[in-house]
Design a protein around this motif. Sequence first.
Motif, PDB file in Angstrom:
ATOM      1  N   LEU A 112      55.876 -42.938  40.615  1.00  0.00           N
ATOM      2  CA  LEU A 112      55.922 -42.407  41.981  1.00  0.00           C
ATOM      3  C   LEU A 112      54.620 -42.689  42.723  1.00  0.00           C
ATOM      4  O   LEU A 112      54.642 -43.058  43.900  1.00  0.00           O
ATOM      5  CB  LEU A 112      56.227 -40.910  41.961  1.00  0.00           C
ATOM      6  N   ALA A 113      53.486 -42.547  42.052  1.00  0.00           N
ATOM      7  CA  ALA A 113      52.190 -42.797  42.688  1.00  0.00           C
ATOM      8  C   ALA A 113      52.021 -44.272  43.019  1.00  0.00           C
ATOM      9  O   ALA A 113      51.545 -44.621  44.109  1.00  0.00           O
ATOM     10  CB  ALA A 113      51.055 -42.327  41.786  1.00  0.00           C
ATOM     11  N   LEU A 114      52.393 -45.166  42.111  1.00  0.00           N
ATOM     12  CA  LEU A 114      52.222 -46.605  42.357  1.00  0.00           C
ATOM     13  C   LEU A 114      53.166 -47.105  43.448  1.00  0.00           C
ATOM     14  O   LEU A 114      52.783 -47.920  44.281  1.00  0.00           O
ATOM     15  CB  LEU A 114      52.442 -47.395  41.063  1.00  0.00           C
ATOM     16  N   VAL A 115      54.390 -46.604  43.469  1.00  0.00           N
ATOM     17  CA  VAL A 115      55.342 -46.992  44.511  1.00  0.00           C
ATOM     18  C   VAL A 115      54.898 -46.433  45.859  1.00  0.00           C
ATOM     19  O   VAL A 115      55.016 -47.097  46.885  1.00  0.00           O
ATOM     20  CB  VAL A 115      56.767 -46.518  44.143  1.00  0.00           C
ATOM     21  N   ALA A 116      54.337 -45.233  45.868  1.00  0.00           N
ATOM     22  CA  ALA A 116      53.904 -44.588  47.112  1.00  0.00           C
ATOM     23  C   ALA A 116      52.729 -45.294  47.764  1.00  0.00           C
ATOM     24  O   ALA A 116      52.491 -45.125  48.956  1.00  0.00           O
ATOM     25  CB  ALA A 116      53.549 -43.125  46.858  1.00  0.00           C
ATOM     26  N   GLN A 117      51.989 -46.099  47.024  1.00  0.00           N
ATOM     27  CA  GLN A 117      50.864 -46.822  47.611  1.00  0.00           C
ATOM     28  C   GLN A 117      51.315 -47.748  48.736  1.00  0.00           C
ATOM     29  O   GLN A 117      50.546 -48.060  49.623  1.00  0.00           O
ATOM     30  CB  GLN A 117      50.112 -47.612  46.544  1.00  0.00           C
ATOM     31  N   GLY A 118      52.562 -48.168  48.701  1.00  0.00           N
ATOM     32  CA  GLY A 118      53.084 -49.051  49.739  1.00  0.00           C
ATOM     33  C   GLY A 118      53.962 -48.336  50.737  1.00  0.00           C
ATOM     34  O   GLY A 118      54.558 -48.956  51.597  1.00  0.00           O
ATOM     35  N   LEU A 124      62.764 -43.315  45.115  1.00  0.00           N
ATOM     36  CA  LEU A 124      62.598 -43.269  43.671  1.00  0.00           C
ATOM     37  C   LEU A 124      62.653 -41.829  43.164  1.00  0.00           C
ATOM     38  O   LEU A 124      63.300 -41.545  42.156  1.00  0.00           O
ATOM     39  CB  LEU A 124      61.288 -43.933  43.250  1.00  0.00           C
ATOM     40  N   ALA A 125      62.006 -40.917  43.851  1.00  0.00           N
ATOM     41  CA  ALA A 125      62.034 -39.506  43.445  1.00  0.00           C
ATOM     42  C   ALA A 125      63.471 -38.991  43.422  1.00  0.00           C
ATOM     43  O   ALA A 125      63.871 -38.283  42.493  1.00  0.00           O
ATOM     44  CB  ALA A 125      61.178 -38.659  44.385  1.00  0.00           C
ATOM     45  N   ASN A 126      64.254 -39.358  44.415  1.00  0.00           N
ATOM     46  CA  ASN A 126      65.654 -38.939  44.449  1.00  0.00           C
ATOM     47  C   ASN A 126      66.451 -39.597  43.330  1.00  0.00           C
ATOM     48  O   ASN A 126      67.320 -38.968  42.730  1.00  0.00           O
ATOM     49  CB  ASN A 126      66.279 -39.238  45.809  1.00  0.00           C
ATOM     50  N   ALA A 127      66.169 -40.860  43.020  1.00  0.00           N
ATOM     51  CA  ALA A 127      66.862 -41.539  41.922  1.00  0.00           C
ATOM     52  C   ALA A 127      66.579 -40.839  40.596  1.00  0.00           C
ATOM     53  O   ALA A 127      67.479 -40.659  39.766  1.00  0.00           O
ATOM     54  CB  ALA A 127      66.441 -43.005  41.860  1.00  0.00           C
ATOM     55  N   LEU A 128      65.332 -40.422  40.396  1.00  0.00           N
ATOM     56  CA  LEU A 128      64.980 -39.704  39.174  1.00  0.00           C
ATOM     57  C   LEU A 128      65.712 -38.363  39.093  1.00  0.00           C
ATOM     58  O   LEU A 128      66.169 -37.954  38.025  1.00  0.00           O
ATOM     59  CB  LEU A 128      63.465 -39.498  39.094  1.00  0.00           C
ATOM     60  N   ALA A 129      65.858 -37.684  40.221  1.00  0.00           N
ATOM     61  CA  ALA A 129      66.589 -36.415  40.248  1.00  0.00           C
ATOM     62  C   ALA A 129      68.061 -36.635  39.912  1.00  0.00           C
ATOM     63  O   ALA A 129      68.676 -35.817  39.217  1.00  0.00           O
ATOM     64  CB  ALA A 129      66.433 -35.745  41.614  1.00  0.00           C
ATOM     65  N   VAL A 130      68.624 -37.736  40.383  1.00  0.00           N
ATOM     66  CA  VAL A 130      70.033 -38.039  40.103  1.00  0.00           C
ATOM     67  C   VAL A 130      70.247 -38.329  38.618  1.00  0.00           C
ATOM     68  O   VAL A 130      71.300 -38.015  38.066  1.00  0.00           O
ATOM     69  CB  VAL A 130      70.535 -39.207  40.987  1.00  0.00           C
ATOM     70  N   LEU A 131      69.245 -38.902  37.955  1.00  0.00           N
ATOM     71  CA  LEU A 131      69.368 -39.100  36.503  1.00  0.00           C
ATOM     72  C   LEU A 131      69.640 -37.768  35.804  1.00  0.00           C
ATOM     73  O   LEU A 131      70.390 -37.709  34.831  1.00  0.00           O
ATOM     74  CB  LEU A 131      68.095 -39.724  35.923  1.00  0.00           C
TER      75      LEU A 131
END
Length: 145
Positions: A112-118, A124-131
């Motif tokens: 989440l931190a590395l993706v948020a840099q851009g 992604l956070a929502n995808a993880l919650a759906v898992l």
Amino acid sequence: MGASALLLRDEHGQIVIVKPHYKAVWHLPGGLMETDESPRLAAERETFEEIGLQVRTKRLLVADYKSATEARPACMQFIFDGGVLSVEQLAGIVLQANEIEAWQAVSDDDALALVAQGGPSSRLANALAVLESGVPIYLEDGQTV
């Protein structure tokens, strides 16, 4: 226009992310859909092109409508569950040299931190919650509606 990605994990639950040469940001393996290509097939094709693995999608996690900007038209972005990769699959990753400079498997928080840099990491956070929930989610500009 749209893009699709696969959420891939290792046996410890870490997320596989890639770093393109042409961006300062890490992201999930995936990319733009080609003409007449389904989001599911685009995620599988792009993953093969970027990291050399043929992975079948398991299920849809997130569909995200992105509003138009001056830089691009409106589009749909999808994240599919790619499942858990074996140690052998991870060892077999071959990067597309002209596009991807690196890959790594990282914790949810690090991903989440590395993706948020851009930009926002809410997709992604929502995808993880759906898992966890098992219920796919529809977003607009990365936010629930």
